[in-house]
Design a protein around this motif. Structure first.
Motif, mmCIF file in Angstrom:
data_model
loop_
_atom_site.group_PDB
_atom_site.id
_atom_site.type_symbol
_atom_site.label_atom_id
_atom_site.label_comp_id
_atom_site.label_asym_id
_atom_site.label_seq_id
_atom_site.Cartn_x
_atom_site.Cartn_y
_atom_site.Cartn_z
ATOM 1 N N PRO B 196 6.049 11.384 8.273
ATOM 2 C CA PRO B 196 7.233 10.659 8.738
ATOM 3 C C PRO B 196 7.627 9.512 7.817
ATOM 4 N N THR B 197 6.747 9.123 6.910
ATOM 5 C CA THR B 197 7.045 7.942 6.111
ATOM 6 C C THR B 197 7.375 8.256 4.670
ATOM 7 N N GLU B 235 -11.020 1.164 5.385
ATOM 8 C CA GLU B 235 -9.694 1.202 4.766
ATOM 9 C C GLU B 235 -9.749 1.477 3.267
ATOM 10 N N MET B 238 -10.580 5.094 2.736
ATOM 11 C CA MET B 238 -9.454 5.948 3.124
ATOM 12 C C MET B 238 -8.366 5.908 2.051
ATOM 13 N N GLN B 239 -8.139 4.709 1.529
ATOM 14 C CA GLN B 239 -7.129 4.591 0.486
ATOM 15 C C GLN B 239 -7.562 5.341 -0.784
ATOM 16 N N HIS B 242 -6.770 8.997 -0.272
ATOM 17 C CA HIS B 242 -5.346 9.317 -0.433
ATOM 18 C C HIS B 242 -4.924 9.280 -1.899
ATOM 19 N N VAL B 257 -4.403 3.503 -11.389
ATOM 20 C CA VAL B 257 -3.423 3.035 -10.393
ATOM 21 C C VAL B 257 -4.065 2.107 -9.360
ATOM 22 N N MET B 258 -5.371 2.271 -9.157
ATOM 23 C CA MET B 258 -6.047 1.402 -8.181
ATOM 24 C C MET B 258 -6.595 0.134 -8.837
ATOM 25 N N TYR B 259 -6.435 0.044 -10.144
ATOM 26 C CA TYR B 259 -7.007 -1.082 -10.890
ATOM 27 C C TYR B 259 -8.501 -1.233 -10.598
ATOM 28 N N LEU B 260 -9.189 -0.095 -10.601
ATOM 29 C CA LEU B 260 -10.634 -0.086 -10.364
ATOM 30 C C LEU B 260 -11.315 0.366 -11.639
ATOM 31 N N ARG B 268 -17.376 5.002 -5.064
ATOM 32 C CA ARG B 268 -16.676 5.190 -3.789
ATOM 33 C C ARG B 268 -16.592 6.661 -3.390
ATOM 34 N N ARG B 296 -5.587 16.140 11.640
ATOM 35 C CA ARG B 296 -5.729 14.999 12.547
ATOM 36 C C ARG B 296 -4.436 14.678 13.275
#
Lengths: 368, 298
Positions: B196-197, B235, B238-239, B242, B257-260, B268, B296
């Protein structure tokens, strides 16, 4: 007059993904505030929550002290400009700008006044009869801005409005937007992933990563005093250099050691490292490329010198970037084009230790 | 005149009888009086041999434009229902004559008074409203890309202050219109339910699979894949799930993109594996994870 407050705003999607977490920010009237961060950091989602295009999962949004969570987007007195927009192809520039007002049933003479005013501000007066196909990219972008300006909103929300323009036009439009802010004096929230845009336009910048605010500050403070490694690395181009160092104490003095290099630290910093218990531990040292100087050309003598073998020489006009590897880290120095260093040369670089940044390796927060 | 819809032909007949004036539609404005109007993206001139007849011509032109769009609105509506007779098909095909077509299905998340009129001006093509869900259908006589769709969404959102979802389908023969419409209707339903988003349709086929699973199989799969373990991911994890899936299981790109740091990301991913039993670096497990995330929401 438009102040905006976001209080612990969170956006969580149905699939469990948290796009924005605990976002807390007060935006002053007439402020030009920038949301910046890498793609997917939640900056657009935050802006869309302010606009009302996305629901707020938790927390509160206030505009001029009034809670807006349940107020219809059209009643929030905002106007939006997006990266992707289309103009009405068979309408003139005038009609394109007037269309939104017509939908709101604004009286004709008021529409006329507002469109003419906006056209004057945007330097579109002579183009009002033209159709979109007869306009250049920059002119089309100005018409899109005009559609927002005629609404005379309390707040402008701009989501990467310049991303689709070529580099030259982007620089030109950046100046235009800055002038526009001075003339209109409205509050502007501007989303971008481009740190140059953020640094040049904003009165304050909100740096975001993974849905969380990393730091909110003026462009200068963000650059000079980053709160953490993310901000330090994100703001500034070329990026800040990072090297892991051991903190050692020798004859009462505190030094940073990496590889064969031993760096001095300022007295104030030595005191902090001692007091915070970093002696004997490792920290991350950050140094901006402009704080590494070609020893041969430097008029100032610094205490610390590092030796580096140049792997890439990049002349960008007014300056040269020298890339080199040091203690398993890729580093870059920004030096004068007069440098004699070339690829393969061993070069001595002064490191201005008063300009270094130190970060905790676990928390990635600045050690101050 | 016979190239115009029936109602317009009738109108002309009536005008000529009643007004005793020779009013015609021409390609030029050489007549004593004339006003311009746009029919099918082409400028034509409603002309009269009487001088000073412009005010009357203006009124007639307005009626013609309204009748014109209404006629084709009906033709479009009935074409997607598969209810056009031979003559109507011919008229519809003549009007929409193109090598390629794109059908757009547009839905907003709140009632929106001006959606139709805004779209009509933006797209300059035939539109119609569906009976259910208040969706709008637009048929464009060209193929359009994702940027065009984004531009339409951007303009509608900034003009109408509402979240807009658009699905599109391009095809080369108008005869496929009903079939394409039915597919798009299903697609939009899935987007509204599972995404939906976002206006991204990349995973729509997966949503179709999930949607078509019966209850018994849904339960079996949920148990088999231990769907409840997803609730144990915090969180950050989960991120990571994704963004790793979104970046095509590319460690370097996801870390960027996650700056990790790459090693933090790998740490992780291992943590996710310990909790869910799924190693996302492995294609089958990543597939399972995408499936579970959608399951889900069923």
């Amino acid at each position: 007059m438009a102040t905006i407050q976001l209080k612990n705003v969170t956006k969580q999607y149905d699939n469990g993904f948290v796009a924005v977490k605990d976002f807390d920010l007060d935006i002053d009237d007439k402020e030009f505030i920038i949301f910046v961060g890498p793609s997917g950091c939640g900056k657009s989602t935050t802006m869309r929550m302010i606009a009302g295009l996305e629901e707020i999962t938790e927390g509160d949004l206030y505009i001029d002290g009034k809670r807006m969570n349940d107020v219809e987007p059209k009643d929030r007195d905002i106007a939006m400009v997006f990266q992707n927009y289309a103009l009405y192809p068979h309408m003139s520039v005038y009609e394109n700008m007037a269309f939104g007002l017509k939908l709101k049933k604004t009286p004709k003479d008021e529409i006329d006044r507002k469109v003419n005013e906006a056209a004057k501000i945007l330097d579109l007066e002579t183009l009002l009869d033209r159709k979109p196909a007869q306009l250049s990219g920059g002119q089309r972008q100005r018409v899109a801005m005009g559609r927002a300006i005629v609404r005379n909103p309390k707040v402008f929300l701009m989501d990467e409005p310049l991303s689709n323009l070529d580099a030259k036009l982007r620089v030109q439009m950046r100046t235009e937007i800055s002038k526009l802010h001075h003339r209109l004096g409205n509050t502007i929230i501007y989303v971008t992933h481009d740190q140059t845009e953020a640094m040049t336009l904003g009165t304050r910048i909100v740096v975001m990563n993974r849905g969380v605010i990393q730091q909110v500050d003026t462009p200068k403070n963000l650059y000079d005093h980053p709160d953490n490694m993310f901000v330090a690395g994100f703001i500034g181009s070329p990026q800040m250099n990072f090297v892991v160092c051991d903190v050692i104490e020798n004859n009462g003095g505190i030094y940073l050691v990496f590889g064969e290099n031993v760096l001095h630290v300022t007295d104030e910093r030595a005191k902090t490292l001692k007091e915070e218990g970093y002696v004997g531990k490792r920290v991350m040292m950050g140094i901006r490329p402009e704080n590494l100087h070609d020893k041969k050309l430097s008029r100032v003598q610094y205490k610390d010198v590092i030796k580096a073998k140049v792997s890439v020489y990049e002349l960008v006009g007014s300056e040269v970037y020298l890339y080199f590897d040091l203690n398993f880290s890729n580093m870059v120095a920004r030096v004068s084009p007069e440098t004699e260093a070339r690829v393969g040369d061993e070069v001595e670089l002064y490191l201005d230790s008063s300009a270094m940044h130190l970060f905790d390796l676990d928390t990635e927060k600045a050690i101050r | 005149m016979n190239k115009y819809p029936y109602k317009i032909q009738k109108l002309f007949q009536k005008i000529q009888e009643e007004m005793q004036s020779n009013i015609t539609l021409r390609d030029n404005n050489d007549a004593a009086s004339s006003v311009s109007l746009w029919l099918n993206k082409k400028e034509v001139f409603l002309s009269s041999d009487q001088p000073g007849f412009e005010p009357q011509l203006k009124m007639i032109a307005y009626v013609i434009e309204e009748l014109w769009s209404e006629s084709f609105e009906n033709l479009l509506k009935r074409s997607i229902e598969g209810n056009l007779d031979h003559d109507e098909w011919q008229l519809f095909e003549e009007k929409m004559d193109a090598e390629e077509y794109t059908l757009l299905l547009i839905q907003t998340d709140r009632a929106c008074d001006h959606l139709y009129s805004t779209l009509a001006r933006l797209l300059e093509t035939v539109l119609c409203e569906t009976v259910y869900q208040k969706q709008i259908i637009a048929l464009l006589p060209k193929k359009v890309d994702d940027i065009y769709i984004k531009e339409i969404c951007g303009t509608l959102e900034s003009e109408l202050f509402t979240h807009v979802s658009v699905v599109s389908s391009s095809f080369s023969s108008l005869e496929k219109i009903k079939q394409e419409y039915l597919k798009m209707k299903e697609k939009l339903h899935l987007i509204m339910k599972y995404h939906p988003t976002t206006n991204s349709h990349d995973e729509i086929w997966l949503a179709t699979l999930v949607e078509n699973l019966d209850e018994e199989n849904t339960e079996i799969l949920k148990q088999d894949c231990a769907i409840e373990t997803l609730d144990l991911l915090d969180e950050d994890l989960m991120q990571t799930v994704h963004l790793f899936l979104k970046n095509h299981l590319n460690i370097a790109e996801t870390a960027r993109v996650m700056y990790l740091h790459r090693n933090t990301l790998i740490y992780r991913l291992e943590k996710i594996m310990n909790i869910t039993g799924l190693d996302l670096r492995n294609f089958e497990d990543a597939m399972k994870m995408s499936f579970l995330l959608m399951l889900r929401k069923k």
